[in-house]
Design an enzyme around this catalytic site. Sequence first.
Site, short mmCIF file in Angstrom:
data_model
loop_
_atom_site.label_atom_id
_atom_site.label_comp_id
_atom_site.label_asym_id
_atom_site.label_seq_id
_atom_site.Cartn_x
_atom_site.Cartn_y
_atom_site.Cartn_z
N PRO A 382 12.21 -53.88 -7.85
CA PRO A 382 10.75 -53.89 -7.91
C PRO A 382 10.18 -53.94 -9.32
CG PRO A 382 11.55 -52.13 -6.46
CD PRO A 382 12.72 -52.62 -7.27
N GLU A 383 11.01 -53.66 -10.32
CA GLU A 383 10.48 -53.60 -11.68
C GLU A 383 10.01 -54.97 -12.15
OE1 GLU A 383 13.48 -51.85 -14.08
OE2 GLU A 383 13.26 -49.86 -13.21
N GLY A 384 8.84 -54.98 -12.81
CA GLY A 384 8.23 -56.23 -13.24
C GLY A 384 8.72 -56.71 -14.59
N PHE A 385 8.12 -57.81 -15.04
CA PHE A 385 8.54 -58.48 -16.27
C PHE A 385 8.43 -57.55 -17.48
CE2 PHE A 385 7.48 -61.77 -19.65
CZ PHE A 385 8.76 -62.26 -19.74
N HIS A 571 -7.19 -58.07 -21.07
CA HIS A 571 -6.22 -58.12 -19.98
C HIS A 571 -6.79 -57.35 -18.81
CE1 HIS A 571 -2.60 -56.36 -17.77
NE2 HIS A 571 -2.77 -57.60 -17.35
N LEU A 572 -7.02 -58.07 -17.72
CA LEU A 572 -7.64 -57.48 -16.53
C LEU A 572 -6.64 -57.55 -15.38
CD1 LEU A 572 -10.22 -56.22 -15.44
CD2 LEU A 572 -11.04 -58.51 -14.89
N ASP A 650 -0.13 -65.73 -22.75
CA ASP A 650 -1.33 -64.90 -22.58
C ASP A 650 -1.30 -63.70 -23.52
OD1 ASP A 650 -2.86 -66.27 -20.73
OD2 ASP A 650 -2.00 -65.27 -18.99
N THR A 667 1.92 -52.16 -18.11
CA THR A 667 2.91 -52.51 -19.13
C THR A 667 2.56 -53.83 -19.81
OG1 THR A 667 4.30 -53.48 -17.38
CG2 THR A 667 4.79 -51.23 -18.07
N PHE A 668 1.84 -54.71 -19.12
CA PHE A 668 1.39 -55.96 -19.73
C PHE A 668 0.48 -55.65 -20.92
CE2 PHE A 668 -1.01 -59.82 -20.30
CZ PHE A 668 -0.23 -60.85 -19.81
#
Length: 708
Positions: A382-385, A571-572, A650, A667-668
Amino acid sequence: MATRWGICSAGKISHDFTVALRTLAPENHKIVAVAARDVKHAEEFAKKHNIPRVYGSYDELAKDPDMDVVYIGTIHPYHLATGKLFMKSKKNVLIEKPLAMNLREVQELISAAQDNSVFLMEAIWTRFFPVTVEVRRLLEQGEVGDVQMVRADLGAPLTHIPRLAERKLGGGALLDLGIYCLQFIFTVFNGERPESIQATGHCIDTGVDGTAVLVLKFSGNRLAICTCSITMMLTCDAVITGTKGTIKIPDHMWCPTSLEVNGKEMQFPLPEASMPLNFTNSTGLRYEAEEVRQCLLKGLKESPGMPWAHSSLIAEVLDEARRQLGVTYDQDNIHGFPVRGQCDDAFETVNADNVFSASHTATVPIAAARDLRYLLYDVNPPEGFNLRRDVYIRMASLVKTLRKEGDDWVLVLPPWGRLYHWQSSNIHQMRIPWGEFFSLTSLQVNVPVVEFEEFIAENGGPFIDQVLVLQNYAEGWTDGKWEEKVDERPCIDKLMYSKDKQGYYSPPEEHHSDTRRSMVFAKHLRLIGDDFRAKYLNSSDDRDFTIYSEDWTRMKAKLGSAKGGPYLGVHLRRKDFIWGHREDVPSLKGAVKKIRSLMKKHKLEKVFVATDADEEESKELRRLLPDMVRFEPSTEDLELFKDGGVAIIDQWICAHARYFIGTSVSTFSFRIHEEREILGFDPKATYNRFCGDNEKECEQPTHWKIVY
């Protein structure tokens, strides 16, 4: 009996090779299978060329028992891994030129052929054209006397083609075009080693050579000049000057059909193609295919027309030319041992008289480096980029600690797969190497790393002799006092890894700052972001005081020194953040209200927005904020950069804004904070986040401070 061919990769050159094979007698050559990483591409290719068996992976093709030889038409950064994969499966291989990225990789491929007793040939098709055969005959007969000079030119404006211009794709004039000039020179001089080599030229902004000129000096004061370019049109001819005359290939020297001998013209027409081709004179690929067949019938492991010694010599000269120009690829780094700096290093004039002396080594064989140990790590699906990048930082810090204790550890980078936030379902996003998104050269400066596929290719498999699991303490956090401690204990949960018959485990299908700073985004992604900033946001590094060094160890910007571009970076985060009904995530109206307020406060007229909003919310956001600017990739861009690459673009644009505001605990946004800290922005312009519409207290992000 027909030679049975397998085709690895369903690209343009594989199409042309397949068409060329069909110009030969069907009782001599037969295509039995094709494989591509995307099975749909393989199916389309098979349908077009009437090929019976189709595979969606190279592994499957390698396991096909009914095949005599595999043609590998991948781009050259993948030649080492794919070549070794097939040879370990006892398959003979014809690998497109260049055989590999450097001499070390060429030697590894030759060793693999020897170890597995299979045929290996570099597909320099020019060697087997009738024109080349005639040139050899004329030289043997002394038609032009003693050869004194050889000149070969090949160039055209090709920087618009990614595989020729992008560093991560093995771009550059030398590897793609210069190799034709060098192979011609070594054809004439029969594989003789030059006494010296001098190289000069210039590079393009992607970090590869745009134009290169090589002067090779051979015994007896004989000279050869090789000129290649992807930035300008050259004559594309080749001339041999002897004591009794000249031999000239007047045009298309890489796929020649005509020859001039002391002014007399000779023509060598090619057969017609059965369908359109992608490249000039591609039916001439038939000659190298026939060479392979004849070698296999004779039981040979290498071709007399293109022997391994010539492939090694060409690779060695290319390595030395790149060294003098300052051009490097990630493959030149041998687990933490960089060969040289980047192409934008100052050009160093080199007297190369000792280049081929016994004391000079252009590259170091991996076996001669050190006895290495590898650390592989797993990631929760499940962990994202961005969270996975946090995991990398911790793993790299662990490797750094282990290396200080004396062992030579290398961190194996797990390939990126489809992640939840990568929403583009129409592009293939599985087993993506780290080099697609990050500069491996920069990572290597911090700790030695290696791509998973390269690790597999070099070691034959993940032979894991020890498994460690990070887990909580079973008794919990008892006294409420925080402390950092590590103990070795039995696993609380059942281990997912089990031992095989050989005793190996089989897997299921100041450190932090340096590691984070070393995670430099791939240069081609940064350049895309920089171009976008300049075109739409009136932003450039010179005006914004955000000058960036390719060597991250030299980046020590003083906080407040960066001014940033004249725009607000936003960043939204939406989707799962609002689905979870987070109180600290604003509504679109609330976010736009805050954006308008910040633009007015900081006197900014433009706003750049990075968001994962779905189509409906994106339309509403555009209605509420019609003047916002977004990076919206085309289908082709998505295919090339993938969702991860677009996310980095981005982040890079947001990182250069005059003022940035992000989303709570995303985290983004954290990654953007870190990039801005590295660039030297005032923390007050960086560590900001949106508040929820009804949030009573709105705590702002913590300042991450770099420890140099």
